[in-house]
Design an enzyme around this catalytic site. Structure first.
Site, PDB file in Angstrom:
ATOM      1  N   HIS A  83       0.824  -1.203   0.000  1.00 18.38           N
ATOM      2  CA  HIS A  83       0.000   0.000   0.000  1.00 18.38           C
ATOM      3  C   HIS A  83       0.866   1.264   0.000  1.00 18.38           C
ATOM      4  CE1 HIS A  83      -1.940   3.211   2.489  1.00 18.38           C
ATOM      5  NE2 HIS A  83      -2.817   3.112   1.513  1.00 18.38           N
ATOM      6  N   GLU A  86       2.207   1.814  -3.344  1.00 12.31           N
ATOM      7  CA  GLU A  86       1.186   2.387  -4.225  1.00 12.31           C
ATOM      8  C   GLU A  86       1.200   3.925  -4.122  1.00 12.31           C
ATOM      9  OE1 GLU A  86      -2.896   3.881  -3.369  1.00 12.31           O
ATOM     10  OE2 GLU A  86      -2.909   1.758  -2.807  1.00 12.31           O
ATOM     11  N   GLU A 163      -3.247   8.310   7.376  1.00 10.58           N
ATOM     12  CA  GLU A 163      -4.330   7.534   6.760  1.00 10.58           C
ATOM     13  C   GLU A 163      -4.796   6.435   7.717  1.00 10.58           C
ATOM     14  OE1 GLU A 163      -3.415   5.856   2.922  1.00 10.58           O
ATOM     15  OE2 GLU A 163      -5.293   4.729   2.835  1.00 10.58           O
TER      16      GLU A 163
END
Lengths: 465, 454
Positions: A83, A86, A163
């Site tokens: 992630h 990404e 996040e």
């Protein structure tokens, strides 16, 4: 569970999440002719698979590149790397400045985003078809030339930590659900949340990142999906000119251990001051649809019968008739490479204890195991599932999402295109059998479920009711 | 830009081929359909899929009319209209929807009360029949009314631990203060208990009336069928009902900073600036200014500074908020408690930077390119087209508004942006709410209780 980066606003996340978790099984095609979406397929010499879903309603396309690597492929100690990586894919190449990728898409009137799951990482842009070639060129560029500056590499770690705080840490219910998954997938990487553990995210080194990129990012480990105003014939030369120039790599085997079998049921309790309403949820290990296709089809029919709206069994019996719950539901998700899950959750009515409600939900499952479901229930459920396939076509990005999920979790184009015919084969006997096989309280599949009870901190009173 | 395929079909069938090229400039070909009985709907015919989407709204019939003692009434009405009507009990009604794969729902915002039906064209008669029943003969039987009340009570209790919900509740109370908008449109634990079936009947009679009705339809249906359906479904509603009694206000508590202490690792921040209404000539310039400041996500001033350069947050956005009785620009973000003050400083500094130096020519150009170029993406499904058509009607836009959209944005100059920045971007007027354990907010006003929840 899917984590995405770069939402265009807070609410988009919800929409997309609903799309991704909800649409896959509704993917059913309905047209008897060739298939639901009439997708076209070809493969480049370097191994890149390409799927085109023609939809000529408007002069726009969704261009998606899915890599067959996700959180479950990370090395021990580097949870969340897929992630985090990404995010870095937006931080520049030898040709593009950090952030220039998204700024370019925007300037051309498009939207872009990306998301990571346990089994895949995907990047997409929705844009006017005239700019498709440019998107392919930029996406091919970052498949091989990623080059983020050190400052961005460091600041993006902070972004991912924020996040995680926003998605999970701010609400104890998020943390508790994460913990339940961890307890179910013993010995399997699905136990680790896609976004990673706070402490491990902080420790990534540039060498770890580089090695992840060099290992997994290659044309022969990717699926390109384009839906919209284009045909395979038009797309092929574009694909050859861009992705076609990248060399294939020798890919490692994806190491996926098996979930350890167990005999004791896992029960977990959370008492927290931020909780004002008690509830419970239960998580079963379930089959991946690519490995047990017939079972998965029957489970989707079971889900529809048990939990497909206010006239389905759970809501009708427990909320409308018995007044023991205010909400109750079951959901099966089979779109993973190794294992799927079945979730139950229920909120008791005032004056009903969580344990009492749990018992009543169990009774509903036992009823299916003992008495089965009716032919009419199966017939109606199949019809609704087939109809949902028609609705699934009424979207630009939705169908691309469906194919991307399927092809990166072991299913095939035919599984999608033939869904209406496949789901129509399901019988009442099969529905009863899969309930017995995967939801039996006495003879669990591989291991018993994990049940979680959530109470207010001063909830002694509530519990006793 | 090429036009939609349904437009092509329409043109070929109905008008001479020679005018097709001219039609091609249209973004969306909306027709106004008037029923034999005089009801009108905005309509886009699209036969690529066997699907119909109908969306409608009773303008001004939303939760703002609930009143202090019956907060949650409009929401309860939206929950119960589809819970039994005519001869059908709640379960029979829902079973019929389910058996025909029809999605029928009602919803209430602060301003308006609306509904939506999505159906396969083979089931359209059943879909319209059920909608007609729900709108004209709802039963409000004791069982479903009580069930929906309980669901709402439990929803509130569940949300009391949800930080985003807490922020929204507090923020409404601050920016609307004593206005009717400050009430809880979801109801409170006390007011929900007081709502009766007679209240629901009366509210429906008073507010769901033909003079407020706006309709948008997209999909696989003909003009004639649509006209007949309009009369059949909506024709028997009352002509008119109550008048709204709501005053126009500005953002309240301007210039103040509020905190609400919650034991979470992040501080969630919500800010508002007073703004101007939709019919202001500067509206297109505001849209562009917002995009540059914080509306555009990546590339916007706020996102570049707070996320890309400093790693302070996962997201930071600004958005214009246009309501019937108040206009604002709202900014929202979250960051770890330690950097709450720093991110608020970014929000203020970027405002000052735009005021001092304006925006660049390139920023203006990029914003126009995005806003114009992305318009077709918002028209990529049957429901999206209906939503846009309904929203245009609620905003009292002309039927060819989208076709002039490009031209209107292109006219905006750097000077226009400068003028709007002066009108809107004033940090002295900004109201701030921080929920969490923010560091550096010692001089703020602390809120102790959640208003209009219990």
């Amino acid at each position: 569970m899917v984590k995405r980066q770069r939402p265009s606003n807070r609410y988009v996340i919800l929409t997309l999440t609903a799309l991704m978790t909800g649409l896959f099984f509704f993917v059913l095609p309905f047209v008897a002719q060739a298939g639901v979406f009439n997708a076209q397929k070809f493969t480049l010499k370097n191994g890149l698979e390409v799927v085109v879903i023609p939809n000529h309603r408007a002069p726009v396309v969704t261009h998606m590149l899915w890599y067959r690597v996700g959180a479950a492929d990370e090395l021990p100690g580097l949870s969340g790397m897929a992630h985090y990586f990404e995010h870095l894919m937006f931080k520049g190449t030898k040709k593009l400045e950090p952030g220039e990728f998204s700024r370019t898409v925007k300037k051309l009137g498009g939207n872009d985003n990306a998301f990571t799951g346990q089994d895949y990482t995907a990047y997409f842009q929705s844009i006017s078809v005239e700019h498709l070639g440019r998107m392919m060129k930029m996406e091919a560029d970052r498949m091989q030339n990623l080059n983020p500056p050190e400052a961005d590499f460091i600041s993006e770690k902070k972004v991912v930590l924020e996040e995680r705080r926003q998605r999970t840490e701010n609400d104890p219910r998020g943390l508790f659900t994460e913990q339940m998954r961890s307890s179910l997938f013993v010995n399997h990487p699905y136990a680790i949340p896609t976004i990673g553990w706070m402490d491990e995210i902080k420790t990534y080194e540039w060498e770890d990142v580089k090695s992840f990129y060099e290992t997994w990012y290659a044309p022969n480990n990717a699926v390109l999906i384009v839906s919209g105003d284009i045909t395979a014939k038009e797309l092929k030369p574009l694909a050859q000119k861009t992705y076609g120039k990248i060399k294939a790599k020798k890919l490692p085997e994806r190491m996926r251990p098996k979930v350890a079998s167990a005999i004791g049921e896992t029960k977990m309790t959370l008492e927290h001051k931020a909780i004002h309403q008690p509830y419970f949820q239960r998580l079963y290990l379930a089959p991946a649809s690519s490995k047990f296709k017939e079972d998965a089809l029957a489970l989707y029919v079971l889900e529809e019968i048990v939990s497909g709206g206010p006239t389905a069994r759970l809501y009708k019996n427990l909320v409308v008739e018995q007044k023991k719950a205010v909400s109750v539901g079951m959901s099966y998700s089979g779109d993973s490479l190794d294992y799927g899950t079945i979730w139950f959750s229920a909120t008791p009515a005032t004056g009903v204890s969580v344990e009492n409600l749990e018992h009543l939900v169990d009774q509903e499952i036992v009823k299916v195991i003992k008495d089965g479901v009716t032919e009419d229930e199966v017939k109606d459920a199949i019809q609704r599932l087939q109809d949902q396939a028609i609705y699934a076509r009424d979207s630009l990005a939705g169908p691309a999402m469906i194919f991307g999920h399927a092809l990166t979790t072991g299913s095939t184009i035919d599984d999608i295109e033939n869904w209406p015919e496949d789901i129509a084969r399901v019988t009442a006997e099969q529905v009863q059998e899969v309930t017995q096989k995967y939801l039996s309280p006495y003879n669990p599949w591989i291991r018993p479920p994990v049940t979680g009870y959530v109470f207010p901190l001063d909830g002694e009173e509530e519990k006793k009711k | 830009m090429r036009r939609y395929i349904f437009l092509l079909i329409f043109c070929l069938v109905i008008i001479p081929v020679s005018s097709v090229a001219k039609e091609a400039d249209k973004v969306l070909d909306i027709q106004e359909v008037t029923s034999p009985g005089g009801l009108t709907a905005w309509f886009v015919q699209d036969q690529t899929l066997p699907i119909i989407s109908l969306k409608f709204s009773f303008k001004g019939a939303g939760a703002v009319n609930d009143g202090q003692e019956k907060q949650g009434l409009a929401r309860m009405l939206s929950n119960t209209l589809d819970e039994g009507a005519g001869d059908l009990t709640s379960q029979e009604f829902q079973k019929s929807l389910s058996d025909h794969s029809i999605t029928l729902s009602f919803g209430s915002g602060r301003d308006h009360f609306g509904g939506s039906v999505k159906t396969l064209s083979r089931n359209k008669d059943k879909a319209f029949e059920l909608l007609k029943l729900a709108l004209n003969e709802p039963r409000f039987d004791p069982e479903p009314v009580e069930r929906m009340r309980q669901a709402n009570l439990k929803r509130i209790k569940s949300n009391m631990g949800n930080p985003d919900w807490i922020v929204a509740r507090l923020f409404n109370d601050i920016i609307y203060e004593d206005h009717l908008y400050a009430l809880n449109s979801g109801g409170t634990l006390t007011t929900l208990a007081a709502i009766t079936a007679d209240d629901l009947r009366q509210y429906k009679k008073d507010w769901l009336t033909k003079d407020r009705l706006l309709i948008a339809v997209t999909g696989d249906i003909t003009k004639d069928e649509l006209g007949r359906m309009l009369d059949d479904v909506f024709g028997s509603l009352p002509e008119s009902g109550k008048k709204n009694n709501v005053t126009q206000i500005d953002v309240q508590n301007q210039g103040k900073v509020f905190t609400y202490n919650k034991d979470i690792p992040q501080t969630i921040l919500e800010m508002a600036l007073p703004s101007f209404p939709l019919d202001d000539p500067d509206y297109p310039a505001l849209k562009i200014l917002n995009y540059i400041y914080g509306g555009g996500g990546f590339g916007s001033r706020l996102m570049e500074e707070a996320r890309e350069k400093r790693g302070l947050t996962y997201g930071i956005y600004s958005a214009p908020l246009h309501q019937e009785y108040m206009d604002a620009v709202v900014i929202s973000t979250s960051t770890k408690n330690e950097t709450a003050e720093e991110i608020l400083d970014v929000v203020r500094t970027e405002i000052q930077n735009i005021n001092a130096e304006g925006v660049t020519k390139e920023e203006l150009q990029d914003a126009k390119s995005y806003l114009v170029g992305s318009l077709p993406l918002s028209l990529s499904s049957t429901e999206k087209i209906s939503s846009i058509m309904l929203s245009l009607q609620l905003r009292e836009r002309s039927i060819d508004y989208l076709n002039q959209y490009k031209e209107r944005l292109h006219k905006v100059t750097l000077r226009d942006i400068g003028r709007v920045a002066k009108r809107i971007l004033d940090i002295e007027k900004m109201v701030v709410l921080a929920v969490g354990k923010p560091e550096g907010f010692e001089s703020s006003q602390e809120i102790k209780e959640l208003p209009n929840v219990e």
